[in-house]
Design a protein around this motif. Structure first.
Motif, PDB file in Angstrom:
ATOM      1  N   ASP A  33      13.399   7.960  -6.271  1.00  0.00           N
ATOM      2  CA  ASP A  33      14.804   7.751  -5.881  1.00  0.00           C
ATOM      3  C   ASP A  33      15.146   6.317  -5.497  1.00  0.00           C
ATOM      4  OD1 ASP A  33      13.914  10.390  -5.753  1.00  0.00           O
ATOM      5  OD2 ASP A  33      15.447  11.001  -4.308  1.00  0.00           O
ATOM      6  N   LEU A  34      14.267   5.659  -4.712  1.00  0.00           N
ATOM      7  CA  LEU A  34      14.584   4.310  -4.222  1.00  0.00           C
ATOM      8  C   LEU A  34      14.744   3.324  -5.377  1.00  0.00           C
ATOM      9  CD1 LEU A  34      12.184   4.263  -1.158  1.00  0.00           C
ATOM     10  CD2 LEU A  34      14.601   3.657  -1.012  1.00  0.00           C
ATOM     11  N   PHE A  35      13.815   3.398  -6.347  1.00  0.00           N
ATOM     12  CA  PHE A  35      13.904   2.458  -7.470  1.00  0.00           C
ATOM     13  C   PHE A  35      15.066   2.818  -8.403  1.00  0.00           C
ATOM     14  CE2 PHE A  35       9.237   1.917  -6.456  1.00  0.00           C
ATOM     15  CZ  PHE A  35       9.408   0.661  -5.878  1.00  0.00           C
ATOM     16  N   LEU A  36      15.331   4.121  -8.570  1.00  0.00           N
ATOM     17  CA  LEU A  36      16.467   4.537  -9.400  1.00  0.00           C
ATOM     18  C   LEU A  36      17.779   4.024  -8.795  1.00  0.00           C
ATOM     19  CD1 LEU A  36      15.413   8.225 -10.230  1.00  0.00           C
ATOM     20  CD2 LEU A  36      15.396   6.244 -11.781  1.00  0.00           C
ATOM     21  N   GLU A  37      17.889   4.128  -7.483  1.00  0.00           N
ATOM     22  CA  GLU A  37      19.112   3.669  -6.818  1.00  0.00           C
ATOM     23  C   GLU A  37      19.245   2.137  -6.920  1.00  0.00           C
ATOM     24  OE1 GLU A  37      21.699   5.054  -5.733  1.00  0.00           O
ATOM     25  OE2 GLU A  37      22.633   3.469  -4.524  1.00  0.00           O
TER      26      GLU A  37
ATOM     27  N   TRP B 145       1.800   4.109  -3.824  1.00  0.00           N
ATOM     28  CA  TRP B 145       3.054   4.891  -3.794  1.00  0.00           C
ATOM     29  C   TRP B 145       4.155   4.190  -4.566  1.00  0.00           C
ATOM     30  CZ3 TRP B 145       0.489   8.752  -2.425  1.00  0.00           C
ATOM     31  CH2 TRP B 145      -0.574   8.612  -1.519  1.00  0.00           C
ATOM     32  N   ASP B 146       4.170   2.858  -4.552  1.00  0.00           N
ATOM     33  CA  ASP B 146       5.127   2.114  -5.379  1.00  0.00           C
ATOM     34  C   ASP B 146       4.888   2.398  -6.854  1.00  0.00           C
ATOM     35  OD1 ASP B 146       6.441   0.549  -3.327  1.00  0.00           O
ATOM     36  OD2 ASP B 146       4.586  -0.604  -3.143  1.00  0.00           O
ATOM     37  N   LEU B 147       3.620   2.391  -7.232  1.00  0.00           N
ATOM     38  CA  LEU B 147       3.287   2.519  -8.654  1.00  0.00           C
ATOM     39  C   LEU B 147       3.496   3.946  -9.152  1.00  0.00           C
ATOM     40  CD1 LEU B 147       0.271   0.119  -8.433  1.00  0.00           C
ATOM     41  CD2 LEU B 147       2.456  -0.322  -9.589  1.00  0.00           C
ATOM     42  N   LEU B 148       3.209   4.914  -8.292  1.00  0.00           N
ATOM     43  CA  LEU B 148       3.491   6.301  -8.673  1.00  0.00           C
ATOM     44  C   LEU B 148       5.004   6.505  -8.806  1.00  0.00           C
ATOM     45  CD1 LEU B 148       0.957   8.283  -6.420  1.00  0.00           C
ATOM     46  CD2 LEU B 148       0.680   7.518  -8.801  1.00  0.00           C
ATOM     47  N   ALA B 149       5.770   5.941  -7.864  1.00  0.00           N
ATOM     48  CA  ALA B 149       7.241   6.059  -7.938  1.00  0.00           C
ATOM     49  C   ALA B 149       7.769   5.370  -9.189  1.00  0.00           C
ATOM     50  CB  ALA B 149       7.875   5.461  -6.685  1.00  0.00           C
ATOM     51  N   ALA B 150       7.167   4.225  -9.550  1.00  0.00           N
ATOM     52  CA  ALA B 150       7.588   3.507 -10.762  1.00  0.00           C
ATOM     53  C   ALA B 150       7.366   4.370 -11.998  1.00  0.00           C
ATOM     54  CB  ALA B 150       6.810   2.189 -10.883  1.00  0.00           C
ATOM     55  N   ARG B 151       6.227   5.051 -12.040  1.00  0.00           N
ATOM     56  CA  ARG B 151       5.952   5.897 -13.209  1.00  0.00           C
ATOM     57  C   ARG B 151       6.922   7.060 -13.275  1.00  0.00           C
ATOM     58  NH1 ARG B 151      -0.237   6.994 -14.434  1.00  0.00           N
ATOM     59  NH2 ARG B 151       0.639   7.228 -16.516  1.00  0.00           N
TER      60      ARG B 151
ATOM     61  N   VAL C 282      18.608   7.252   0.340  1.00  0.00           N
ATOM     62  CA  VAL C 282      18.181   8.229  -0.678  1.00  0.00           C
ATOM     63  C   VAL C 282      17.646   9.479   0.004  1.00  0.00           C
ATOM     64  CG1 VAL C 282      17.617   6.505  -2.456  1.00  0.00           C
ATOM     65  CG2 VAL C 282      15.873   7.177  -0.784  1.00  0.00           C
ATOM     66  N   ALA C 283      17.564  10.539  -0.774  1.00  0.00           N
ATOM     67  CA  ALA C 283      17.068  11.808  -0.228  1.00  0.00           C
ATOM     68  C   ALA C 283      15.552  11.742  -0.010  1.00  0.00           C
ATOM     69  CB  ALA C 283      17.415  12.955  -1.176  1.00  0.00           C
TER      70      ALA C 283
END
Lengths: 227, 227
Positions: free
Chosen positions: A142-146, A166-172, A134-135
């Motif tokens: 991006d990682l979770f979307l992919e 950082w996982d939880l912020l990315a999830a949101r 991912v970019a």
């Protein structure tokens, strides 16, 4: 269900912390260990950027490359110590038994992730998304979307499981439901404050509470004793 | 002002965590690293007891002794990595300049504490209370009570500074005011939940906020520009 790897499925956060500390020392940067710990889980590039910012100094791309290399080398020396967290393999087996699709999405690089994946015995058909795919890594989504794309599931139907802020912020940011685990050494309130829907101790504790995150066991017929 | 040592004045918590993990592995006990981290700061005996309880097994006094020995040996190997936390030496110098009496009270043993004390350059007249000096270590109040006694100050006039939940619980049991530091890797809310009156990042941050904990600088006469 989309899993982070380090601190979520394998007990490797503290080894990453020490490996980063040693890499930073190698280039002459002394940083308190707790500050490194709190950055684990974000992209290595962002981590270096954030830590160097705390020193108030400027460093060239050669220093960044050296940090990545020394971290990878020092972390590799811990390979024999890396173990699955309690319940991790049981949890993944349970999801398979319930036909719940799952994937792994880590801010780490494929090389470092390989050690953890081996310890978990992840089947080759399971999607594993790493930094190279991912970019932008976490806290970007991006990682979770992919990972959701590879499972062919709608991200808004996905549950993201991670041990770091950082996982939880990315999830949101991905509009997934985030579930926090304490097994990476962060506090319950830090994870709740980053938007965790629920916080459990480790994979074993999540396995005991799967119904709370919407994973249902098929109802087995209970014999009616009055029959 | 009564200071804890590891994680409060010196950056040594993560090294203690790894040393305990290695000691536990040596006797065949696998425990998640975050669980060890959350027990750091309590008496080594209580720590072993609590960790062994999580395994659900019984162990004899020979195992306890072996754990203490291996931990001490593994921790000693990290000695060259142990450094004062940012601001620690400045903070202690500032207290001296303000004639605020201070002491150190650690759940650790004198042997392990010696490494940390050397890195801090603690003058020999400063009271240092270690595990051997009291019947019960933290979260019992004995260590802080003994430190206050040696300074000849009333414990209810003392400020206890520590990075762990166990410091803050011991402070409350001693009826001292507890101040938490994040530099041992615990979360802000964990420390607040254990009764911290205030939580700061590290000794440097506490130094910037000394007035909030009741340490006043002598008022220097400000020239009145209207004169």
């Amino acid at each position: 269900m989309l899993f982070d790897l380090d601190g979520t499925l394998v007990d490797s956060v503290y080894q990453h912390v020490i490996a980063w500390q040693q890499a930073l020392e190698r280039v002459g940067i002394e940083l308190s260990v707790w500050r490194i710990h709190r950055r684990i889980g974000m992209s290595g590039g962002l981590l270096i950027h954030a830590l160097l910012r705390e020193t108030g100094r400027q460093f060239g791309t050669d220093v960044h490359r050296q940090l990545h290399e020394v971290h990878a080398r020092e972390y590799a020396r811990f390979a024999s110590q890396i173990r699955p967290l309690p319940g991790a393999r049981d949890l993944l087996a349970r999801l398979d038994a319930l036909a719940v699709p799952w994937a792994i999405a880590t801010s780490g690089r494929a090389e470092g992730a390989a050690v953890a994946l081996r310890s978990l015995d992840v089947p080759s058909h399971v999607p594993v998304v790493t930094r190279e795919d991912v970019a932008h890594a976490k806290p970007d989504p991006d990682l979770f979307l992919e990972a959701a794309r590879r499972l062919d599931v709608d991200i808004t139907e996905a549950v993201v499981v991670g041990d770091s802020v950082w996982d939880l912020l990315a999830a949101r940011r991905a509009r997934a439901l985030g579930v926090g685990l304490l097994s990476g050494g962060n506090g319950r309130e830090e994870l709740a404050g980053a938007g965790a829907y629920r916080v459990y101790e480790d994979p074993a504790d999540l396995l005991r509470h799967l119904d709370e995150v919407g994973v249902r066991s098929p109802v087995s017929p209970v014999p009616d004793r009055r029959d």
